[in-house]
Write an enzyme that holds these catalytic residues in place. Structure first.
Site, PDB file in Angstrom:
ATOM      1  N   ASP A 473     106.018  29.676   4.338  1.00 48.27           N
ATOM      2  CA  ASP A 473     105.736  31.069   4.712  1.00 48.27           C
ATOM      3  C   ASP A 473     106.462  32.040   3.775  1.00 48.27           C
ATOM      4  OD1 ASP A 473     104.649  33.081   6.293  1.00 48.27           O
ATOM      5  OD2 ASP A 473     105.182  32.077   8.164  1.00 48.27           O
ATOM      6  N   ASP A 543      96.901  35.902  10.326  1.00 50.50           N
ATOM      7  CA  ASP A 543      97.591  35.735  11.611  1.00 50.50           C
ATOM      8  C   ASP A 543      96.679  36.107  12.766  1.00 50.50           C
ATOM      9  OD1 ASP A 543      99.958  34.688  10.818  1.00 50.50           O
ATOM     10  OD2 ASP A 543     101.080  36.552  10.856  1.00 50.50           O
TER      11      ASP A 543
HETATM   12  C1  GLA Z   1     104.271  34.340   9.999  1.00 48.60           C
HETATM   13  C2  GLA Z   1     103.113  33.382   9.969  1.00 48.60           C
HETATM   14  C3  GLA Z   1     102.845  32.851  11.366  1.00 48.60           C
HETATM   15  C4  GLA Z   1     104.087  32.172  11.895  1.00 48.60           C
HETATM   16  C5  GLA Z   1     105.255  33.132  11.851  1.00 48.60           C
HETATM   17  C6  GLA Z   1     106.541  32.422  12.184  1.00 48.60           C
HETATM   18  O1  GLA Z   1     103.945  35.504  10.685  1.00 48.60           O
HETATM   19  O2  GLA Z   1     101.984  33.989   9.421  1.00 48.60           O
HETATM   20  O3  GLA Z   1     101.754  31.949  11.342  1.00 48.60           O
HETATM   21  O4  GLA Z   1     104.347  31.038  11.123  1.00 48.60           O
HETATM   22  O5  GLA Z   1     105.417  33.723  10.570  1.00 48.60           O
HETATM   23  O6  GLA Z   1     107.617  33.268  12.196  1.00 48.60           O
END
Ligand code: GLA
Length: 743
Positions: A473, A543
């Site tokens: 990430d 997301d």
């Molecule tokens: C980001 C990612 C999510 C998740 C969160 C975890 O927002 O896009 O899918 O993994 O971080 O903190």
């Protein structure tokens, strides 16, 4: 040997009489031809590379013959430099060591070399008669692929430092007419929306300055439809994708010439780059394609090339996974992970991914405000550590994956306490923080930071080789301009050197761990670009898992990226982002059109939802190779506002296809179009089977056979609703049909 000396025509004729073999050898390494024809199976790029003249582009488009080439004229400078006629936009702008602002490049020589994967690279070396600066303009073609990549290498041969004020990867003139631009815009949780507009006079600029991720908002890829309003399966289209994951700039300048002037490269804003004597700056490549089969044709060209040459493990179908994020968020614990593993295994899934929340010893990762950089297991949550989870995965007969965010830290972390000098920070100021009020970006330009990132991932994978998947990430942009590592006179290198550091680290990681699957996540879809994918197997598309909104986002994403790379998960209802309640059948039918997975707490599902998911997983396994490795034909765009959307994938052999249809709005007695299919073999006969079926009775077309010709001419009549028990009716409707050639 210098091409200039070889090119006297008399010399060639004599040499051909006397030394044909010698000549062909010489010409393959130092070509004599003034006209260069770079070709793919159905496209041509023709350049006039006469030594002493400007390099000029004569043609880019459909494949041309030698007879056509002889008659091409009206060449346009293929890599214009700033200085002479400065009113025009340029691809390159240099302040020379003596302060001079003019660069004037002409062809010096042409060479050909072999790249990886059987690719052929044509390099045209340009020189300036007044300054010892060398610019190599490169073009790369691949056997069987419809892509031509172009990039530049700028070398300073001057005694002192030069400054690159602009350093575009490539320039392409596009003949005016009725040219339409299709580009992607968006924001977090609403990525890859399509916008289409005719090109008019003035400058169209698409750019990014996030510093870390570059595809939440606009994308570094565009399509240009040359025959008016863009069409999915008709008309001539040029596609362009910058292979870069940092700040970019795409610019189309339409002025008083007959051409739209398209430039693409790293965004030079606040990034002037200084080169010492002998140093070379290499731009990222721009991948160009041309198709006479509309936008979908250009997409197929990107997908095929991407899978074969750019995407990590692009030929290997991906596993069906459950990711823990929306199921438990930060509430990770051993029992909970075990139960999720049992659930995904029972539904036929192949992989479980533990998301954020598993780490931190002094500071615990219980929310987003602490512990990034402290990559030690939180044994309060996971008493048996990662080994315990890996053993559980083995017991359930699935693989295990893990979430990390290695380029980041928090002010609340042991890493930051020990090494405050590792973060991005401007002098004389407290660092600006991001997510959770404490997140900071590590300075990837610093080799020591590159080492700690490498060592963390390397140790994780060496200690736990059973880890099958990493979700990598990146949840913050560069929030202030300042490197604590770069010297004062190199601060403007921050954005570029940060990405050089990142990609060098990824190179080391991939050399050591080529087999682990890695997802590029960046607060959702922040890293969907061809600059990132050589090290990654896929990206997290958004997301936002709302299936209806995903149809629009995945449609845009599919312009440039293949389904195998586009992670698409079945999430809960109501959806956690839009709060929309969408039946699981529709959610599954959308997820199946990408790299399908699940992102929910299975324990919260009804038995019926579980059954539908189990069936979807099973059905997806039957067609996964078609979706992930097949050719995409987009049929009816959700953006056309026709109440439904449809696309299909088909194997290269055209013997097996999957057709998707989703209703995007519901009105009583609405009249929706019947969808002619595309890409089938007109003479083959296809038998229809519905997948993910929930209806009480089969569709009228179930089990019937139709010729490809009929399906492409008429399509199939589909009911607008599902034939289910009365109380099970909803306002959603979708169909997934498999079309198999009868053997
Ligand atoms: C980001 C990612 C999510 C998740 C969160 C975890 O927002 O896009 O899918 O993994 O971080 O903190």
């Amino acid at each position: 040997m210098h091409c200039r000396y070889l090119c006297a025509k008399q010399y060639i004729i004599n040499a051909m009489k006397i030394y044909p073999l010698l000549l062909s050898l010489l010409c393959s390494s130092a070509m004599c031809a003034e006209t260069l024809h770079l070709s793919t199976p159905s496209t041509s790029l023709v350049l006039d590379a006469t030594p002493g003249n400007r390099l000029s582009l004569l043609h880019y488009g459909g494949r041309v013959t030698d007879a056509d080439i002889k008659n091409l004229d009206g060449g346009i400078d293929a890599y214009p430099a700033y200085g002479i006629y400065p009113e025009h936009e340029a691809a390159l702008s240099i302040t020379h060591a003596d302060g001079g602002m003019v660069t004037d490049l002409s062809v010096d020589s042409v060479t050909k070399s072999q790249g990886d994967d059987g690719a052929e690279i044509t390099t045209i070396t340009l020189r300036d008669s007044a300054y010892p600066v060398t610019v190599k303009v490169n073009y790369r073609t691949y056997p069987g692929e419809e892509i031509i990549e172009s990039w530049a290498e700028i070398t300073n041969g001057e005694k002192g430092e030069i400054t690159l004020n602009r350093f575009m990867s490539a320039f392409l003139p596009v003949r005016m007419g009725d040219v339409w631009l299709s580009s992607l815009y968006g924001s977090w949780a609403n990525e890859a929306r399509i916008e289409q507009r005719p090109l008019t006079h003035g400058v169209t600029m698409i750019k990014n300055k996030d510093g870390v991720r570059n595809s939440h908002t606009s994308h570094a890829e565009v399509m240009l439809s040359l025959d008016g309003c863009p069409s999915e399966n008709n008309g001539r289209v040029i596609g362009a994708a910058l292979e870069y994951t940092g700040n970019y700039k795409l610019m189309i300048d339409t002025g008083d010439s007959n051409h739209h002037r398209f430039f693409a490269g790293i965004n030079e804003e606040n990034s002037a780059y200084r080169l010492k004597k002998g140093e070379t700056f290499v731009t990222p490549p721009l991948a160009l394609t041309y198709s006479a089969e509309g936008l979908s044709g250009a997409s197929r060209n990107f997908h095929r090339w991407g899978r074969n040459h750019r995407l990590h493990a692009g030929d290997t179908p991906r596993k069906i996974l459950l990711n823990s994020w929306e199921g438990v968020y930060f509430n990770i614990d051993e029992k909970g992970m075990d139960s999720m593993m049992a659930d995904i295994a029972s539904m036929g899934g192949e992989l479980f991914v533990m998301d954020d929340g598993w780490f931190g010893t002094k500071y615990h990762r219980d929310s987003d405000n602490a512990a990034l950089g402290d990559w030690t297991v939180d044994t309060g949550k996971l008493p048996h550590g990662i080994d315990g989870l890996l053993d559980a995965a083995d017991r359930h007969g699935i693989k295990f994956g893990i979430w990390i965010e290695p380029e980041m830290t928090n002010t609340v972390s042991e890493l930051y306490e020990k090494h405050p000098e590792y973060v991005i920070k401007a002098p004389h100021r407290n660092p600006t923080t991001g997510r959770g009020g404490t997140q900071l970006v590590l300075d990837m330009a610093n080799p020591k930071v590159q080492d700690i990132v490498f060592e963390f991932v390397d140790t994780l994978m060496t200690r736990y080789p059973r880890i099958d998947y990493i979700k990598w990430d990146a949840n913050a942009p560069i929030m202030e301009h300042g490197s604590q590592y770069l010297p004062a006179d190199r601060q403007s290198h921050l954005y570029i050197d940060w990405h050089k550091g990142l990609t060098a680290t990824l190179d080391r990681i991939r050399r050591a761990h080529p087999d682990v699957t890695i997802q590029a996540c960046a607060s959702g879809g922040g890293r969907a670009n061809w600059g990132m994918l050589p090290w990654f197997d896929e990206f997290w598309t958004s997301d936002n898992n709302d299936a209806l909104q995903r149809i629009y986002m995945q449609w845009g994403t599919s312009y440039f990226f293949p389904a195998i790379a586009m992670a698409s998960h079945i999430s809960a209802a109501p959806n956690h982002q839009t709060f929309r309640r969408i039946p699981v059948k529709f959610r599954a039918d959308v997820a199946m059109s990408g790299r399908m997975g699940l992102e929910l707490q299975p324990r919260d599902m009804t038995e019926e939802e579980r059954t539908i998911c189990r069936n979807a997983v099973n059905d997806y396994k039957q067609v996964r190779h078609i979706v992930q490795l097949g050719d995409l034909y987009r049929l009816l765009s959700p953006y056309d506002g026709k109440g439904s959307a449809s696309l299909m994938y088909i194997t290269p052999e055209k013997d097996d296809a999957v057709f998707f249809w989703w209703k995007t709005e519901t009105f009583m007695n609405q009249q929706l179009p019947r969808i002619p299919m595309a890409g089938l073999d007109p003479d083959a006969t296809y038998t229809v089977t519905e997948l993910n079926r929930i209806d009480n009775t089969p569709l009228p077309c179930e089990g019937k056979s139709y010729t490809g010709r009929y399906l492409m001419d008429q399509g199939l009549e589909l009911p607008l609703t599902h034939n289910v028990d009365y109380h099970k009716n909803t306002d959603y409707s979708s169909r997934v049909l498999r079309l198999t050639v009868s053997k």
